[in-house]
Motif scaffolding. Sequence first.
Motif, PDB file in Angstrom:
ATOM      1  N   GLY A 187       0.803  -1.230   0.000  1.00 13.70           N
ATOM      2  CA  GLY A 187       0.000   0.000   0.000  1.00 13.70           C
ATOM      3  C   GLY A 187       0.827   1.267   0.000  1.00 13.70           C
ATOM      4  N   ILE A 212      -0.177   6.386   7.040  1.00 12.22           N
ATOM      5  CA  ILE A 212      -0.160   7.779   7.525  1.00 12.22           C
ATOM      6  C   ILE A 212      -1.566   8.212   7.898  1.00 12.22           C
ATOM      7  CG2 ILE A 212       1.862   8.457   6.171  1.00 12.22           C
ATOM      8  CD1 ILE A 212      -0.218   9.958   4.306  1.00 12.22           C
ATOM      9  N   MET A 252      -4.063  14.646   2.787  1.00 13.63           N
ATOM     10  CA  MET A 252      -4.271  13.222   2.553  1.00 13.63           C
ATOM     11  C   MET A 252      -4.922  12.566   3.775  1.00 13.63           C
ATOM     12  SD  MET A 252      -1.410  10.953   0.727  1.00 13.63           S
ATOM     13  CE  MET A 252      -1.552  10.792  -1.046  1.00 13.63           C
ATOM     14  N   SER A 307      -7.531  10.850  -3.599  1.00 14.64           N
ATOM     15  CA  SER A 307      -6.396  11.771  -3.703  1.00 14.64           C
ATOM     16  C   SER A 307      -6.398  12.461  -5.073  1.00 14.64           C
ATOM     17  CB  SER A 307      -5.072  11.036  -3.464  1.00 14.64           C
ATOM     18  OG  SER A 307      -4.887  10.052  -4.445  1.00 14.64           O
TER      19      SER A 307
HETATM   20  P1  FBP Z   1      -2.542   3.240   2.769  1.00 15.45           P
HETATM   21  O1  FBP Z   1      -3.904   3.168   3.374  1.00 15.45           O
HETATM   22  O2  FBP Z   1      -2.219   2.110   1.893  1.00 15.45           O
HETATM   23  O3  FBP Z   1      -1.481   3.468   3.821  1.00 15.45           O
HETATM   24  O4  FBP Z   1      -2.490   4.526   1.805  1.00 15.45           O
HETATM   25  C1  FBP Z   1      -2.574   5.800   2.290  1.00 15.45           C
HETATM   26  C2  FBP Z   1      -2.714   6.849   1.224  1.00 15.45           C
HETATM   27  O5  FBP Z   1      -1.614   7.714   1.329  1.00 15.45           O
HETATM   28  C3  FBP Z   1      -4.041   7.616   1.321  1.00 15.45           C
HETATM   29  O6  FBP Z   1      -3.959   8.655   2.257  1.00 15.45           O
HETATM   30  C4  FBP Z   1      -4.240   8.082  -0.094  1.00 15.45           C
HETATM   31  O7  FBP Z   1      -5.598   8.335  -0.383  1.00 15.45           O
HETATM   32  C5  FBP Z   1      -3.729   6.927  -0.891  1.00 15.45           C
HETATM   33  O8  FBP Z   1      -2.727   6.315  -0.113  1.00 15.45           O
HETATM   34  C6  FBP Z   1      -3.169   7.328  -2.234  1.00 15.45           C
HETATM   35  O9  FBP Z   1      -2.883   6.195  -2.961  1.00 15.45           O
HETATM   36  P2  FBP Z   1      -1.805   6.085  -4.104  1.00 15.45           P
HETATM   37  O10 FBP Z   1      -0.471   6.053  -3.436  1.00 15.45           O
HETATM   38  O11 FBP Z   1      -2.105   4.774  -4.746  1.00 15.45           O
HETATM   39  O12 FBP Z   1      -1.952   7.270  -4.987  1.00 15.45           O
END
Ligand code: FBP
Length: 547
Positions: free
Chosen positions: A76, A200, A246, A382
Amino acid sequence: MKKSLLQKERAAYQPKLPKGLRGAVKVQEGEATQSVGDQEEIKKLFPNTYGMPLVEFVPGEVENTQKLNVGVILSGGQAPGGHNVICGIFDAVKKLNPENKLYGFLMGPGGLVDHNYIELTADIIDEYRNTGGFDMIGSGRTKLEKVEQFEKGLEVIRELDIKAIVIIGGDDSNTNACVLAEYYAAKNYGVQVIGAPKTIDGDLKNSQIETSFGFDTATKTYSEVIGNIERDANSARKYWHFIKLMGRSASHIALECALQTQPNICLISEEIEQKDMTLNEIVEQIATAVANRAAAGNNFGVVLIPEGLIEFIPSIGRLIDELNDLMAAHGDDYKDLDKDAQRAYILAHLSKKNAETFATLPEGVARQLSLDRDPHGNVQVSLIETEKLISDMVEAKLADWKKVGKFTGSFAPLHHFFGYEGRCAMPSNFDADYCYTLGVSAVELIANGKTGYMAIVKNLSASTDEWKAGGVPITMMMNMERRNGEMKPVIRKALVELDGKPFKKFAEKRDLWAKETCYVYPGPIQYWGPASVCDRTTRTLALELEK
Ligand code: FBP
């Protein structure tokens, strides 16, 4: 790899471990557990990993010298401290037995399935101690859910003689870790699976997990920059800054940054949902604050907006739910159509009320809501420019008010999105210590034969010495939720609690912050100096753990 001077100094930092994990360790088992919801269904789905006891590590007498190889996966979004979890695992497996090996699967869970891995040697590990980012082995969002993936993973696990896999991830990744643990346990393969709480977003927390790693560093990084913007706003006195933060669904990041920086306005999605507010009501609330400050001669301000806001506006939330189901059932019918035909298809298939909501949204936002979800079924919030959407609407409202003399000032908005800027920051002392401890705990869980557990550390607002490391069965955190049109067992996401201390503290102060300029400028994360500055936890954690 060339290093900055700070990186060089930081590489030498030795993360602090709690007393209970420093020498020989033994396991103390607590009561049997049950899931937070839907106990019967979860028990049926996880017969081999349900109901296990909580575990705490306490000083023991005999040093373990077990021979075991471990595999690690980063899953993730990036979060500061991930490398230190791996360093903790590495040091702990080598301490058990110097012949033990640690393998890193590359670019997320897909690395296990595709047999894409490297052996993590001391040279590699030393390059990454106390650094931000996940670039040591990379990360990805492949969802581990199919038997073929589990069996394919088993081939490389056998080839490398791996005893256990550690999956470092958020709620979705740890749900998958649990499914994998259950599968390997049911098949009696003798392969253990352990999780570690990363994100985060701060939404992986509950009675056993006090905070996920990365939240501390990311919110301090965002708060530093928000503070800088506040100071700029207060110096130039001519801009309103709209800052999206975020955090996916939950508003923990926005709330924590508000507590650290005292902006004029901070929206909390969970409150908006509870009050059943419309987009127009939100806009009116911000426009009123702008007009009031303008009347006092202050044509500037700062607004914090949580990234997931749009999903929490009840009418839009209902629309997203229906879109999720529509996409699961008919996504293939319209995914190859052009933009206009796609919009027409969706409008024709939505219920009347949701079609009305869909039609009122700006085209870019509507399109983003109808695009593919991430592999775990989440809207990619995002990518939605909520900060722009809201400030445009505020501008239009103020223009109307100007005509009738209700607004007499000027309004010049600027937009920012703080997300990716904070996810790979150099970890704070808190995250460096916490992550290293999680890595060591994960190895203790493995050495003690556990599977389907997540490594945890409690008592985090005390000094590191007093932290309590252990493990929690992942099934304990689960309930059934609707995902991609089906009911699935998942870890329950923690949203901001409106009767919790952090929100209450914010609610007590926000009227004053909206009217007056009460900005606080936290400055950058400090790594050396008094513990009161360098080892300070987030306000959220301090308030939540306050006795
Ligand atoms: P996780 O839940 O996997 O830790 O991701 C957190 C995050 O940073 C979110 O706050 C955000 O919406 C998402 O990842 C963005 O995803 P990507 O990195 O795939 O653009």
